[in-house]
Write an enzyme that holds these catalytic residues in place. Structure first.
Site, PDB file in Angstrom:
ATOM      1  N   HIS A  12       7.932 -37.831 101.445  1.00  0.00           N
ATOM      2  CA  HIS A  12       8.027 -37.556  99.996  1.00  0.00           C
ATOM      3  C   HIS A  12       9.075 -36.475  99.769  1.00  0.00           C
ATOM      4  CE1 HIS A  12       5.956 -37.544  95.922  1.00  0.00           C
ATOM      5  NE2 HIS A  12       6.744 -36.480  95.834  1.00  0.00           N
ATOM      6  N   HIS A  14      12.521 -35.797  97.227  1.00  0.00           N
ATOM      7  CA  HIS A  14      13.441 -36.193  96.164  1.00  0.00           C
ATOM      8  C   HIS A  14      14.854 -35.771  96.553  1.00  0.00           C
ATOM      9  CE1 HIS A  14      10.359 -37.307  93.160  1.00  0.00           C
ATOM     10  NE2 HIS A  14       9.626 -36.417  93.817  1.00  0.00           N
ATOM     11  N   HIS A 192       4.051 -41.692  91.874  1.00  0.00           N
ATOM     12  CA  HIS A 192       3.438 -40.386  91.663  1.00  0.00           C
ATOM     13  C   HIS A 192       2.181 -40.542  90.801  1.00  0.00           C
ATOM     14  CE1 HIS A 192       7.217 -38.987  93.178  1.00  0.00           C
ATOM     15  NE2 HIS A 192       7.014 -37.732  92.866  1.00  0.00           N
ATOM     16  N   GLU A 195      -1.203 -35.678  90.292  1.00  0.00           N
ATOM     17  CA  GLU A 195      -0.624 -34.343  90.379  1.00  0.00           C
ATOM     18  C   GLU A 195      -1.034 -33.634  89.087  1.00  0.00           C
ATOM     19  OE1 GLU A 195       3.721 -32.200  91.205  1.00  0.00           O
ATOM     20  OE2 GLU A 195       3.654 -34.217  90.381  1.00  0.00           O
ATOM     21  N   ASP A 273       8.509 -32.326  98.943  1.00  0.00           N
ATOM     22  CA  ASP A 273       8.757 -32.682  97.543  1.00  0.00           C
ATOM     23  C   ASP A 273      10.197 -32.338  97.122  1.00  0.00           C
ATOM     24  OD1 ASP A 273       8.121 -33.756  95.083  1.00  0.00           O
ATOM     25  OD2 ASP A 273       6.861 -32.092  94.428  1.00  0.00           O
ATOM     26  N   ASP A 274      10.410 -31.117  96.647  1.00  0.00           N
ATOM     27  CA  ASP A 274      11.727 -30.608  96.247  1.00  0.00           C
ATOM     28  C   ASP A 274      11.879 -29.221  96.883  1.00  0.00           C
ATOM     29  OD1 ASP A 274      12.415 -32.630  93.848  1.00  0.00           O
ATOM     30  OD2 ASP A 274      10.326 -32.007  93.652  1.00  0.00           O
TER      31      ASP A 274
END
Length: 328
Positions: A12, A14, A192, A195, A273-274
């Site tokens: 996962h 981005h 997604h 969350e 994630d980021d």
């Protein structure tokens, strides 16, 4: 060897969200684009909450204008990932940011990204595969365009389709056409949910869209019936603990539900994630999870086994990655 030194699989990530701030600032300087409002004085990304994070993310993307920009970005991301012990990664790529949804332009961007990935595999020993994502808050019609781009480039490298963006916009079922299109092209599916959307958003994702993986999904901990359904359906969660803590879903790693979900039999994996937005790396995720839950090398090996089984890659790639894990 510490747990942080172990080899890692990340599912996962981005692509634009993994751009180092210094890289984005350099591109902005080269292109004479003023992005000063999205950085803190120390040079890191500056955002207040999730909605503002999305705005800053999209502002940073404004400097990524050409396939060459994405070639450079991909090398920067993979060098950083490999330095943190990642041997296999899947990255979320949006045609909205790579040619604006134009298929011919998307192919050009994709070729540049793949070329960089091949170069990184030779240099750093990390394998990358692409998961095309639509952006939820761009709406269902734009999602159809992304799905078309995904379907037209599906193969050994583009192996999946998913959806990111603001979970408060619309319902999962609004995007069913896009997911059906991707599924018919042979792509594996993730989205997604769970969350900022509650457990019901996870249930909608697996029932309405038929995904086999869920990005985040951690709010499932609030619903025992949903946990049983995740176990029965063998759905894998792409959990990003550091991201969840920074965005305020949980106050700290100790309070994060990943261990409870795992103990309940849910398939969980670990990702960033980021990463530069959330001041994390895969090394840090492993370190913090070990500190919070006492996880040791065998626990992380089990996480990698789960991630490898859930990876959207062909069997030859899976076997090659497995050998890397076994050698380390």
């Amino acid at each position: 060897m510490t747990v942080a030194d172990l080899p890692k699989i990340e599912l996962h990530l981005h692509h634009e969200g993994a751009a180092p701030p210094a890289f984005i600032r350099q591109l902005a300087h080269e292109k004479r684009i003023d992005l000063s409002g999205i950085f803190k004085p120390d040079g890191s990304y500056d955002f207040r909450d999730f909605t503002h994070f999305l705005s800053v993310y999209e502002s940073a993307c404004k400097v990524l204008k050409t396939p060459e920009d994405f070639h450079r970005l991909t090398l920067a991301i993979l060098e950083e990932s490999a330095a943190n012990g990642v041997v296999y990664s899947e990255t979320f790529l949006s045609p909205d940011f790579c040619g604006g949804g134009d298929l011919a332009a998307w192919r050009d961007y994709l070729n540049a990204i793949q070329d960089a990935a091949d170069e990184a595999e030779r240099k750093f020993g990390i394998t990358l595969r692409g998961v095309v994502t639509c952006v939820r808050h761009f709406g269902p019609e734009q999602a159809k365009i992304s799905a078309h781009c995904a379907a037209e480039t599906a193969g050994d490298w583009i192996t999946g389709f998913g959806m990111g963006g603001n979970e408060s916009v619309g319902a999962q079922s609004d995007y069913q056409w896009a997911f059906d299109c991707a599924r018919e092209a042979g792509l594996r599916l993730t989205t997604h949910a769970g969350e900022f959307g509650g457990p019901e958003s996870v249930r909608d994702a697996i029932r309405d869209l038929g995904v086999e993986r869920v990005g985040h999904g951690v709010r499932a901990i609030e619903d025992p019936d949903l946990i049983r359904e995740l176990v029965d359906r063998e759905v894998t969660l792409e959990v990003c603990p550091g991201s969840n803590v920074v965005l305020g879903l949980f106050p700290n790693f100790d309070a994060h539900p990943i261990a409870k979900l795992r103990d309940a039999g849910v398939k969980v994996t670990v990702s960033t994630d980021d990463p530069p937005f959330f001041h994390t790396t895969m090394r840090r995720e492993y370190e913090m999870l070990s500190k919070a839950f006492g996880w040791e090398a065998e626990d992380f090996a089990a996480l990698n086994d789960t991630a490898l089984a859930a990876a959207f890659c062909d069997e030859d790639t899976r076997a090659r990655v497995k050998k890397r894990l076994e050698r380390s």
